[in-house]
Design an enzyme around this catalytic site. Structure first.
Site, mmCIF file in Angstrom:
data_model
loop_
_atom_site.group_PDB
_atom_site.id
_atom_site.type_symbol
_atom_site.label_atom_id
_atom_site.label_comp_id
_atom_site.label_asym_id
_atom_site.label_seq_id
_atom_site.Cartn_x
_atom_site.Cartn_y
_atom_site.Cartn_z
ATOM 1 N N ASP A 158 19.144 45.233 62.495
ATOM 2 C CA ASP A 158 18.190 44.158 62.186
ATOM 3 C C ASP A 158 17.346 43.724 63.386
ATOM 4 O O ASP A 158 16.539 42.797 63.264
ATOM 5 C CB ASP A 158 18.940 42.934 61.639
ATOM 6 C CG ASP A 158 19.398 43.144 60.204
ATOM 7 O OD1 ASP A 158 18.624 43.716 59.416
ATOM 8 O OD2 ASP A 158 20.527 42.741 59.874
ATOM 9 N N ASP A 204 16.561 48.761 53.672
ATOM 10 C CA ASP A 204 15.955 47.728 54.513
ATOM 11 C C ASP A 204 15.653 48.250 55.927
ATOM 12 O O ASP A 204 14.728 47.802 56.601
ATOM 13 C CB ASP A 204 16.857 46.493 54.655
ATOM 14 C CG ASP A 204 17.667 46.167 53.417
ATOM 15 O OD1 ASP A 204 17.968 47.084 52.632
ATOM 16 O OD2 ASP A 204 18.040 44.994 53.241
HETATM 17 N N1 GLY Z 1 17.835 42.771 54.720
HETATM 18 C C1 GLY Z 1 18.634 41.971 53.897
HETATM 19 C C2 GLY Z 1 17.947 41.545 52.665
HETATM 20 O O1 GLY Z 1 16.876 42.010 52.333
HETATM 21 O O2 GLY Z 1 18.507 40.695 51.995
#
Ligand code: GLY
Length: 404
Positions: free
Chosen positions: A116, A174
């Protein structure tokens, strides 16, 4: 507020008479002007009320604000929104607040246990450096990019997303978003291996994450010893086989961004196929703000009551606007994004000034099946909404249709 309002209108006024289709000047003026008023007010109030290092993420079930520190995956979005807010309104006070909230995240540069880092550092420090050119933001960006790159595995050909739980080598859709940070850092810090890793990740994801209809699985778990796929699962979708709305948005945004950075036609094809899946989906509501999972009706039989996810719409709108500038027939993507932005800017989704814990948009979903952040504002819905508005204004301002 009057002054900032004028700056936005000047930007939009450049557009008139230029773009092939889209709305009349008057209609556009109205919803953009109203949205800008709300944005300017909410961001100003939020940056006064909240403290750097404790960033507003969403709203708790009791109505109070959920604050998060530098370790949270969403922590970069509030400073990023303040930077975009500054660009949209010209309010220098927002830039000062953006700087304070950005610098409070310095410790994120030492984090190594998540993919992230792009969300956390590129949305905050990345925007700070892009806008100000201040080299003081670079050391944190260099550390974070290196730590993201260290998570790349040659055998799998991808970046590992998470270190928690029972997964062997989980890669979530993601993760595509954080490749943007690597492409940028590769050039900025002269690290060609970052681009090699980002390209490899995107190609491995094309191979393993998508179904025949170009919808995406959420999580693919790999065997790190062999690089083989062990399982295709979901984490936040309604079932392993469903199309979790935000996941489809991450995929669309990710491949449009990869094409923008590399001009690899495989990435453009992927972006256009994902766009087709989203735009032609029979269960996309009339206002083009999707329910949190396109297949929720199959699993839960609650389609009527299923909450919408404004965050997915905001990410999709921003991605479609980017895509619209990269293809010959970009008008259809632009038009679709414009409709999405107009819906998000309506009273149905846009907060009233002073309400919504000073978030800008209402009605997003974090993780429905974990009973977490259902029908709340989300910091990343606001971030991508602001980015989409910025892109929308820029395209209109070009005074010509999409190129190539
Ligand atoms: N990256 C986590 C979400 O989209 O909830």
């Amino acid at each position: 507020m009057k002054k900032t309002f004028r700056i936005l209108l000047t930007a939009t006024a450049i557009a008139y008479g230029g773009y092939a289709h889209g709305q009349t000047d008057q209609t556009q003026n109205k919803w953009l002007a109203k949205a800008t008023d709300v944005i300017a007010y909410q961001l100003k109030q939020a940056s006064n009320k909240y403290k750097p290092g404790k960033n507003p993420r969403s709203t708790n079930p009791d109505g109070s604000v959920r604050l998060v520190n530098y370790r949270d995956w969403t922590t970069g979005f509030f400073p990023g929104s303040l930077w975009y807010g500054y660009e949209l309104t010209g309010d220098k006070g927002l830039a000062e607040q953006a700087k304070r909230f950005t610098l409070a995240l310095d410790s994120a540069r030492y984090i190594k246990d998540t993919h992230d880092l792009g969300f956390m550092l590129y949305c905050s420090y990345g925007n700070a450096y892009r806008i100000t050119g201040d080299k003081a933001y670079l050391p944190a960006l260099a550390d974070g990019a290196n730590h993201l790159y260290q998570r790349f595995d040659n055998k799998v050909g991808a970046i590992r997303s998470w270190d928690f739980s029972w997964w062997h080598f989980p890669v979530i859709i993601d993760n595509m978003m954080n490749l943007e940070y690597l492409y940028w850092a590769s050039k900025q810090f002269n690290q060609p291996s970052y681009t090699v890793a980002a390209n490899s990740h995107a190609l491995t994801t094309i191979k393993n994450h998508f179904r025949k209809d170009f919808s995406s699985y959420h999580v693919v778990d790999y065997d790190p010893k062999t690089g083989k796929v062990l399982a295709k699962r979901t984490h936040q979708g309604v079932t392993d086989e469903s199309a979790w709305a935000r996941g489809q948005a991450w995929a669309l945004y990710g491949y449009a961004m990869c094409y923008e950075n590399t001009k690899n036609p495989a990435f453009l094809t992927q972006a256009e196929q994902v766009a087709k899946f989203i735009m032609n989906h029979p269960r996309m509501p009339k206002d083009k703000v999707p329910v949190w999972d396109f297949d929720v009706h199959n699993a839960l039989d609650v389609e009527e009551k299923a909450p919408r996810d404004a965050s997915a719409a905001a990410i999709m709108a921003s991605a479609l606007l980017n895509l619209s500038t990269q293809v010959k027939n970009g008008q259809k993507y632009f038009n679709y994004a414009e409709e999405m932005l107009q819906s998000l800017s309506s009273d149905n989704y846009l907060a009233k000034a002073g309400e919504n814990n000073f978030f800008i948009l209402k009605h997003s979903v974090g993780a429905f099946l974990y009973n977490s952040e259902i029908d709340t504002p989300l910091d990343y819905a606001d971030y991508y909404y602001l980015e989409a508005l910025k892109r929308y204004i820029a395209i209109k301002g070009q005074n010509k249709p999409a190129k190539k």
